[in-house]
Motif scaffolding. Structure first.
Motif, PDB file in Angstrom:
ATOM      1  N   LEU A   1      -7.807   6.830   0.996  1.00 48.12           N
ATOM      2  CA  LEU A   1      -8.530   6.286   0.148  1.00 48.12           C
ATOM      3  C   LEU A   1      -9.227   4.991   0.540  1.00 48.12           C
ATOM      4  O   LEU A   1     -10.209   4.672   0.135  1.00 48.12           O
ATOM      5  CB  LEU A   1      -8.015   6.166  -1.185  1.00 48.12           C
ATOM      6  CG  LEU A   1      -7.467   7.512  -1.863  1.00 48.12           C
ATOM      7  CD1 LEU A   1      -6.717   7.226  -3.178  1.00 48.12           C
ATOM      8  CD2 LEU A   1      -8.770   8.140  -2.545  1.00 48.12           C
ATOM      9  N   TYR A   2      -8.171   4.286   1.277  1.00 48.44           N
ATOM     10  CA  TYR A   2      -8.596   2.726   1.442  1.00 48.44           C
ATOM     11  C   TYR A   2      -8.583   2.291   2.789  1.00 48.44           C
ATOM     12  O   TYR A   2      -8.799   1.254   3.196  1.00 48.44           O
ATOM     13  CB  TYR A   2      -7.557   1.929   0.358  1.00 48.44           C
ATOM     14  CG  TYR A   2      -7.768   2.157  -0.789  1.00 48.44           C
ATOM     15  CD1 TYR A   2      -8.814   1.337  -1.417  1.00 48.44           C
ATOM     16  CD2 TYR A   2      -6.798   2.650  -1.516  1.00 48.44           C
ATOM     17  CE1 TYR A   2      -9.003   1.379  -2.814  1.00 48.44           C
ATOM     18  CE2 TYR A   2      -7.021   2.741  -2.830  1.00 48.44           C
ATOM     19  CZ  TYR A   2      -8.061   2.121  -3.673  1.00 48.44           C
ATOM     20  OH  TYR A   2      -8.359   2.105  -4.903  1.00 48.44           O
TER      21      TYR A   2
ATOM     22  N   ALA B   1      -9.759  -1.276   3.030  1.00 54.08           N
ATOM     23  CA  ALA B   1     -11.013  -1.777   2.397  1.00 54.08           C
ATOM     24  C   ALA B   1     -10.820  -1.376   0.877  1.00 54.08           C
ATOM     25  O   ALA B   1     -10.910  -0.215   0.549  1.00 54.08           O
ATOM     26  CB  ALA B   1     -12.378  -1.103   3.210  1.00 54.08           C
ATOM     27  N   PHE B   2     -11.035  -2.520   0.123  1.00 53.21           N
ATOM     28  CA  PHE B   2     -10.992  -2.328  -1.359  1.00 53.21           C
ATOM     29  C   PHE B   2     -11.573  -3.596  -1.795  1.00 53.21           C
ATOM     30  O   PHE B   2     -11.491  -4.635  -1.268  1.00 53.21           O
ATOM     31  CB  PHE B   2      -9.523  -1.876  -1.822  1.00 53.21           C
ATOM     32  CG  PHE B   2      -8.654  -2.983  -1.481  1.00 53.21           C
ATOM     33  CD1 PHE B   2      -8.446  -4.296  -2.120  1.00 53.21           C
ATOM     34  CD2 PHE B   2      -7.760  -2.757  -0.419  1.00 53.21           C
ATOM     35  CE1 PHE B   2      -7.693  -5.164  -1.918  1.00 53.21           C
ATOM     36  CE2 PHE B   2      -6.760  -3.847  -0.087  1.00 53.21           C
ATOM     37  CZ  PHE B   2      -6.598  -4.869  -0.698  1.00 53.21           C
TER      38      PHE B   2
ATOM     39  N   ALA C   1      -6.306  -1.245  -5.910  1.00 56.00           N
ATOM     40  CA  ALA C   1      -5.450  -0.861  -4.967  1.00 56.00           C
ATOM     41  C   ALA C   1      -4.064  -0.719  -5.056  1.00 56.00           C
ATOM     42  O   ALA C   1      -3.507   0.317  -4.744  1.00 56.00           O
ATOM     43  CB  ALA C   1      -5.922  -1.770  -3.806  1.00 56.00           C
ATOM     44  N   TYR C   2      -3.611  -1.838  -5.528  1.00 58.20           N
ATOM     45  CA  TYR C   2      -2.039  -1.412  -6.014  1.00 58.20           C
ATOM     46  C   TYR C   2      -1.807  -0.570  -6.947  1.00 58.20           C
ATOM     47  O   TYR C   2      -0.705   0.091  -6.579  1.00 58.20           O
ATOM     48  CB  TYR C   2      -1.554  -2.985  -6.681  1.00 58.20           C
ATOM     49  CG  TYR C   2      -0.286  -2.821  -7.372  1.00 58.20           C
ATOM     50  CD1 TYR C   2       1.057  -2.774  -6.435  1.00 58.20           C
ATOM     51  CD2 TYR C   2      -0.063  -2.723  -8.646  1.00 58.20           C
ATOM     52  CE1 TYR C   2       1.998  -2.691  -7.304  1.00 58.20           C
ATOM     53  CE2 TYR C   2       0.959  -2.594  -9.301  1.00 58.20           C
ATOM     54  CZ  TYR C   2       2.062  -2.599  -8.471  1.00 58.20           C
ATOM     55  OH  TYR C   2       3.311  -2.559  -8.981  1.00 58.20           O
ATOM     56  N   GLU C   3      -2.445  -0.442  -8.135  1.00 64.96           N
ATOM     57  CA  GLU C   3      -2.277   0.579  -9.017  1.00 64.96           C
ATOM     58  C   GLU C   3      -2.360   2.056  -8.424  1.00 64.96           C
ATOM     59  O   GLU C   3      -1.295   3.057  -8.648  1.00 64.96           O
ATOM     60  CB  GLU C   3      -3.008   0.500 -10.029  1.00 64.96           C
ATOM     61  CG  GLU C   3      -2.847  -0.533 -11.135  1.00 64.96           C
ATOM     62  CD  GLU C   3      -1.915  -0.573 -11.953  1.00 64.96           C
ATOM     63  OE1 GLU C   3      -1.095   0.676 -12.267  1.00 64.96           O
ATOM     64  OE2 GLU C   3      -1.061  -1.396 -12.405  1.00 64.96           O
ATOM     65  N   THR C   4      -3.206   2.101  -7.290  1.00 64.56           N
ATOM     66  CA  THR C   4      -3.317   3.222  -6.715  1.00 64.56           C
ATOM     67  C   THR C   4      -2.045   3.820  -5.859  1.00 64.56           C
ATOM     68  O   THR C   4      -1.548   4.703  -6.024  1.00 64.56           O
ATOM     69  CB  THR C   4      -4.543   3.281  -5.776  1.00 64.56           C
ATOM     70  OG1 THR C   4      -5.651   3.204  -6.685  1.00 64.56           O
ATOM     71  CG2 THR C   4      -4.620   4.754  -5.043  1.00 64.56           C
TER      72      THR C   4
ATOM     73  N   ARG D   1      -6.300  -6.007   4.408  1.00 64.04           N
ATOM     74  CA  ARG D   1      -7.659  -6.002   4.242  1.00 64.04           C
ATOM     75  C   ARG D   1      -8.055  -7.187   5.058  1.00 64.04           C
ATOM     76  O   ARG D   1      -9.338  -6.751   5.773  1.00 64.04           O
ATOM     77  CB  ARG D   1      -8.017  -6.309   2.724  1.00 64.04           C
ATOM     78  CG  ARG D   1      -9.587  -6.485   2.414  1.00 64.04           C
ATOM     79  CD  ARG D   1      -9.838  -6.487   1.028  1.00 64.04           C
ATOM     80  NE  ARG D   1      -9.328  -7.808   0.469  1.00 64.04           N
ATOM     81  CZ  ARG D   1      -9.390  -7.960  -1.003  1.00 64.04           C
ATOM     82  NH1 ARG D   1     -10.319  -7.210  -1.620  1.00 64.04           N
ATOM     83  NH2 ARG D   1      -8.754  -9.041  -1.283  1.00 64.04           N
ATOM     84  N   ARG D   2      -7.555  -8.315   5.102  1.00 63.39           N
ATOM     85  CA  ARG D   2      -8.222  -9.296   5.923  1.00 63.39           C
ATOM     86  C   ARG D   2      -7.967  -9.247   7.329  1.00 63.39           C
ATOM     87  O   ARG D   2      -8.634  -9.540   8.269  1.00 63.39           O
ATOM     88  CB  ARG D   2      -7.358 -10.818   5.661  1.00 63.39           C
ATOM     89  CG  ARG D   2      -7.472 -11.493   4.283  1.00 63.39           C
ATOM     90  CD  ARG D   2      -6.844 -12.766   4.120  1.00 63.39           C
ATOM     91  NE  ARG D   2      -5.680 -12.442   3.569  1.00 63.39           N
ATOM     92  CZ  ARG D   2      -4.550 -12.867   4.283  1.00 63.39           C
ATOM     93  NH1 ARG D   2      -4.425 -13.598   5.175  1.00 63.39           N
ATOM     94  NH2 ARG D   2      -3.246 -12.542   3.736  1.00 63.39           N
TER      95      ARG D   2
END
Length: 79
Positions: free
Chosen positions: A75-76, A26-27, A33-36, A20-21
């Motif tokens: 998704l992300y 993008a979340f 996000a981890y669970e997904t 992400r950084r």
């Protein structure tokens, strides 16, 4: 749980945060996000193994992992 899933979660959340950084992901919620991703990777494997089904091997594992990562990026991912 402490040596298994929680250890994996801490490491994977750090990796997801790095993504992400660096602008690849993008979340808003790191836990979500981890669970997904975890759900996409594991799917129903635990249930199947508890019911006596054999664990996937070799190419099956690679195919399932590739599908999980592809789904997660859909998704992300920021492309």
């Amino acid at each position: 749980m402490e040596r298994g899933r929680r250890t994996i979660e801490a490491r994977l959340r750090a990796l997801l945060d790095l993504g992400r950084r660096q602008g690849h992901l993008a979340f808003a919620d790191p836990h979500e996000a981890y669970e997904t991703l975890y759900g996409l990777v594991v799917r129903d494997l635990h249930v199947r193994m508890l019911l006596g089904a054999p664990a996937p091997e070799g190419a099956d594992v690679k195919v399932q992992a590739a599908r999980a990562v592809d789904g997660f990026f859909r998704l992300y991912g920021r492309m």
